[in-house]
Enzyme design. Structure first.
Site, PDB file in Angstrom:
ATOM      1  N   ARG A  66      -0.969  -1.499  -6.637  1.00  0.00           N
ATOM      2  CA  ARG A  66      -1.470  -3.215  -5.994  1.00  0.00           C
ATOM      3  C   ARG A  66      -2.567  -3.950  -6.660  1.00  0.00           C
ATOM      4  O   ARG A  66      -2.155  -4.972  -6.370  1.00  0.00           O
ATOM      5  CB  ARG A  66      -2.155  -2.279  -4.937  1.00  0.00           C
ATOM      6  N   ARG A  74       1.152  -1.478  -0.188  1.00  0.00           N
ATOM      7  CA  ARG A  74       0.084   0.126  -0.012  1.00  0.00           C
ATOM      8  C   ARG A  74       1.325   1.386  -0.043  1.00  0.00           C
ATOM      9  O   ARG A  74       2.093   1.265  -0.031  1.00  0.00           O
ATOM     10  CB  ARG A  74      -1.027  -0.111   1.181  1.00  0.00           C
ATOM     11  N   LYS A  96      -2.207  -2.319   7.968  1.00  0.00           N
ATOM     12  CA  LYS A  96      -3.034  -1.369   8.654  1.00  0.00           C
ATOM     13  C   LYS A  96      -2.762  -2.049  10.107  1.00  0.00           C
ATOM     14  O   LYS A  96      -2.688  -3.334  10.672  1.00  0.00           O
ATOM     15  CB  LYS A  96      -4.097  -2.024   8.473  1.00  0.00           C
ATOM     16  N   HIS A 128      -2.614   2.467  -5.412  1.00  0.00           N
ATOM     17  CA  HIS A 128      -3.818   1.052  -5.583  1.00  0.00           C
ATOM     18  C   HIS A 128      -3.870   0.815  -6.789  1.00  0.00           C
ATOM     19  O   HIS A 128      -4.277  -0.449  -6.790  1.00  0.00           O
ATOM     20  CB  HIS A 128      -4.872   2.666  -4.759  1.00  0.00           C
ATOM     21  N   HIS A 182      -4.365  -8.759   3.335  1.00  0.00           N
ATOM     22  CA  HIS A 182      -5.712  -8.882   3.946  1.00  0.00           C
ATOM     23  C   HIS A 182      -6.174  -9.865   4.863  1.00  0.00           C
ATOM     24  O   HIS A 182      -5.801 -10.663   5.056  1.00  0.00           O
ATOM     25  CB  HIS A 182      -6.320  -9.721   2.458  1.00  0.00           C
ATOM     26  N   TYR A 222     -10.053 -10.221  -6.580  1.00  0.00           N
ATOM     27  CA  TYR A 222      -9.855  -9.666  -8.419  1.00  0.00           C
ATOM     28  C   TYR A 222     -10.124 -11.145  -9.387  1.00  0.00           C
ATOM     29  O   TYR A 222      -9.302 -11.565 -10.050  1.00  0.00           O
ATOM     30  CB  TYR A 222      -7.940  -9.969  -7.650  1.00  0.00           C
TER      31      TYR A 222
END
Length: 293
Positions: free
Chosen positions: A242, A146, A170, A239, A265, A274
């Site tokens: 990504r 990210r 995150k 992004h 994730h 995806y």
């Protein structure tokens, strides 16, 4: 007429705008025409949840988006809540119905041949600006990290011997992401040039010409300006690279669980988005290649 009473309620008691009232009216008139055409004996008082469900399915069959169907269901729910409160009907067939799940927008991505053109064929100069820019593009495309993760990289997070990055994602969750020989060479070239030309303020891997850690605006501009050279995408954010990483990995045989771990994730459901992208690409290839498609 119940519909007219409801519309007046929206106008004069709820003070809704005339545009809003017209939207409700259009939905209710359309639905009324649907159930009367289905069975002339049906009325607002007699229809059941199956009739509303059939109506929603017919909209979906005719190409309506899930969001449109949900908006229509919401209008019918509001109508029945009003009608029930005024004792105009004795049941509400809409209150237990659930609308279709909203479609998640497919992620934008740069195609592999476009990224090859950008990274391999663009006339990159042997200066700090171009070397830094190409390194940033490679970092995004080869690791899928990210924007915040790229900005937060320090020298100590790069292990050249093991070919891996330590990435802080995150909620400060850390993960290890491998990288290949091309990115290794790009990083080494950049670091050597950086150390020779720029006095740094801290241990940030990627720095400005003044030695400060790169920021979101600078990195986003680098990505936006360079992707614009090879792609017509309107969205050209970091992004997107990504997304491009994930799509390229799946298109070339990577497993869903592996891509999930690389992207950091929390849920496989996020990564599964995806697969829809790759399937859409597969359908385009099929239609182009198959003689009877």
């Amino acid at each position: 007429m119940m519909v007219e009473q409801f519309l007046n309620y929206l106008r004069y008691e709820r003070n809704r705008s005339e545009l809003t009232v017209q939207r409700y009216e259009k939905v209710l008139v359309t639905f009324e025409a649907y159930f009367e055409n289905k069975d002339s004996q049906l009325s607002w008082e007699s229809i059941d949840s199956d009739v509303i469900r059939d109506w929603m399915e017919s909209m979906m069959d005719n190409g309506a988006m899930a969001s449109t169907v949900n908006n229509c269901l919401s209008a019918v729910r509001s109508f029945y809540r009003f009608a029930l409160s005024r004792h105009l009907v004795d049941k509400d067939p809409a209150h237990l119905l659930k609308g279709p799940k909203k479609e998640k927008p497919l992620p934008h991505f740069v195609r592999e041949n476009e990224m090859d053109k950008l990274l391999d064929q663009k006339a990159w100069e042997d200066n700090i600006n171009d070397v830094r820019a190409r390194t940033i593009l490679l970092l995004f495309y080869e690791t899928g990290i990210r924007l915040a993760e790229l900005i937060g990289l320090n020298d100590e997070d790069v292990d050249f011997e093991l070919h891996q990055l330590k990435v802080t994602g995150k909620r400060n969750k850390q993960r290890i992401v491998p990288f290949g020989n091309e990115l290794e060479q790009a990083l080494k070239t950049y670091v050597a040039m950086r150390d020779e030309q720029i006095p740094r303020e801290d241990q940030a891997l990627l720095v400005t010409d003044k030695g400060r850690r790169v920021g979101r605006t600078m990195v986003s501009k680098i990505v936006r300006d360079n992707v614009a050279l090879v792609s017509t995408l309107k969205t050209r954010s970091p992004h997107v690279l990504r997304h491009s990483f994930a799509t390229a990995m799946l298109n070339n045989g990577a497993g869903l669980e592996s891509v999930k771990k690389l992207l950091g994730h929390a849920s496989i459901a996020t990564t599964e988005l995806y697969t829809h992208t790759t399937f859409e690409q597969l359908k385009r290839v099929y239609k182009k290649a198959h003689p009877r498609a």
